[in-house]
Motif scaffolding. Structure first.
Motif, short mmCIF file in Angstrom:
data_model
loop_
_atom_site.label_atom_id
_atom_site.label_comp_id
_atom_site.label_asym_id
_atom_site.label_seq_id
_atom_site.Cartn_x
_atom_site.Cartn_y
_atom_site.Cartn_z
N VAL A 19 44.33 43.86 38.40
CA VAL A 19 42.91 43.61 38.09
C VAL A 19 42.75 42.26 37.38
O VAL A 19 41.84 41.49 37.69
CB VAL A 19 42.33 44.76 37.25
CG1 VAL A 19 40.96 44.39 36.69
CG2 VAL A 19 42.24 46.03 38.09
N ALA A 20 43.64 41.95 36.46
CA ALA A 20 43.54 40.68 35.73
C ALA A 20 43.66 39.48 36.69
O ALA A 20 42.90 38.50 36.57
CB ALA A 20 44.62 40.60 34.66
N ARG A 22 42.94 39.49 39.93
CA ARG A 22 41.74 39.50 40.77
C ARG A 22 40.52 38.99 40.00
O ARG A 22 39.69 38.27 40.57
CB ARG A 22 41.49 40.90 41.31
CG ARG A 22 42.54 41.28 42.36
CD ARG A 22 42.54 42.73 42.74
NE ARG A 22 41.21 43.26 42.93
CZ ARG A 22 40.92 44.56 42.82
NH1 ARG A 22 41.86 45.43 42.51
NH2 ARG A 22 39.69 44.98 43.02
N GLU A 23 40.41 39.33 38.75
CA GLU A 23 39.30 38.80 37.94
C GLU A 23 39.39 37.28 37.84
O GLU A 23 38.39 36.58 37.97
CB GLU A 23 39.27 39.44 36.56
CG GLU A 23 38.73 40.84 36.55
CD GLU A 23 38.64 41.45 35.16
OE1 GLU A 23 38.89 40.74 34.16
OE2 GLU A 23 38.32 42.64 35.08
N GLN A 24 40.61 36.78 37.61
CA GLN A 24 40.78 35.33 37.50
C GLN A 24 40.41 34.65 38.82
O GLN A 24 39.66 33.67 38.83
CB GLN A 24 42.22 34.99 37.12
CG GLN A 24 42.47 33.49 37.04
CD GLN A 24 43.92 33.14 36.74
OE1 GLN A 24 44.67 33.94 36.20
NE2 GLN A 24 44.32 31.94 37.10
N VAL A 27 36.60 36.70 40.63
CA VAL A 27 35.41 36.70 39.78
C VAL A 27 35.20 35.33 39.14
O VAL A 27 34.15 34.71 39.30
CB VAL A 27 35.49 37.82 38.71
CG1 VAL A 27 34.28 37.78 37.79
CG2 VAL A 27 35.59 39.19 39.39
N ASN A 28 36.22 34.84 38.42
CA ASN A 28 36.07 33.57 37.70
C ASN A 28 36.05 32.35 38.62
O ASN A 28 35.20 31.47 38.47
CB ASN A 28 37.16 33.42 36.65
CG ASN A 28 37.08 34.49 35.58
OD1 ASN A 28 36.05 35.12 35.38
ND2 ASN A 28 38.20 34.73 34.91
N ILE A 34 31.68 41.15 39.47
CA ILE A 34 32.75 42.11 39.13
C ILE A 34 32.52 43.46 39.79
O ILE A 34 33.47 44.11 40.23
CB ILE A 34 32.92 42.24 37.59
CG1 ILE A 34 34.16 43.06 37.24
CG2 ILE A 34 31.68 42.85 36.96
CD1 ILE A 34 35.45 42.36 37.44
N GLU A 37 33.78 43.25 43.26
CA GLU A 37 35.24 43.10 43.27
C GLU A 37 35.94 44.43 42.98
O GLU A 37 37.00 44.72 43.53
CB GLU A 37 35.68 42.04 42.27
CG GLU A 37 37.17 41.90 42.11
CD GLU A 37 37.91 41.68 43.42
OE1 GLU A 37 39.06 42.15 43.52
OE2 GLU A 37 37.38 41.07 44.36
N MET A 38 35.37 45.24 42.14
CA MET A 38 36.02 46.47 41.70
C MET A 38 35.62 47.69 42.53
O MET A 38 35.97 48.82 42.18
CB MET A 38 35.73 46.72 40.22
CG MET A 38 36.23 45.60 39.31
SD MET A 38 37.98 45.19 39.55
CE MET A 38 38.73 46.71 39.03
N ARG A 72 42.28 42.09 48.93
CA ARG A 72 42.39 41.48 47.60
C ARG A 72 43.71 40.73 47.38
O ARG A 72 44.31 40.80 46.32
CB ARG A 72 42.21 42.51 46.50
CG ARG A 72 40.99 43.43 46.60
CD ARG A 72 39.69 42.65 46.67
NE ARG A 72 38.55 43.46 46.32
CZ ARG A 72 37.82 44.16 47.19
NH1 ARG A 72 38.12 44.16 48.47
NH2 ARG A 72 36.78 44.86 46.77
#
Length: 142
Positions: A19-20, A22-24, A27-28, A34, A37-38, A72
């Motif tokens: 998840v970290a 994928r967030e980077q 999302v970022n 988010i 993405e989730m 992903r």
């Protein structure tokens, strides 16, 4: 060399590492909300690649009998162009073959098509939008 681990357990640190990443990346860097993405987190198998204990690459796989849907796929920006994505995809393919899957399917962002083409995937169908980004279905028969 990438050390790849996998889990279906959303309570494991490995899932949190996925998840970290994928967030980077999604999302970022790409601006995907988010909540998009989730979506669909419960059920897939999560792969995370580590270098010296640090998570650098991830993918999630939805296994359906003879077809696996790869989603992903991401590598953190500072570790790109080191073939970690290729290693991740090779591990997924190896696992799919071991479980007698007949094909791998993914929804590739158009910007990533050449990466998947080099791995033997072929574009199928028309362009579509996913998370407001242009994608194509890509397939690899095993």
């Amino acid at each position: 060399m990438l050390e790849i681990e996998k889990t279906v357990d959303l309570d494991r640190d490995l899932y949190k590492d996925a998840v970290a990443i994928r967030e980077q990346v999604f999302v970022n860097e790409q601006g995907i909300p988010i909540e998009k993405e989730m979506k669909g987190e419960d059920g897939p198998c999560y792969y995370v690649g580590y270098i010296d204990g640090h998570p650098v690459a991830t993918a999630r796989v939805v296994k359906k009998a003879d077809e696996w849907l790869i989603q992903r796929v991401a590598v953190v920006s500072e570790e790109r162009n080191k073939h970690y994505g290729t290693e991740m995809m090779a591990q997924i393919e190896q696992d799919a073959l071991a479980q007698r899957a007949e094909r791998l399917i993914l929804h590739a962002q158009d910007d990533a098509q050449s990466f998947y083409t080099q791995l033997g995937y072929q574009v199928e169908g028309d362009q579509f939008k996913e998370a407001d980004l242009p994608h194509h279905v890509m397939i690899k028969d095993l």
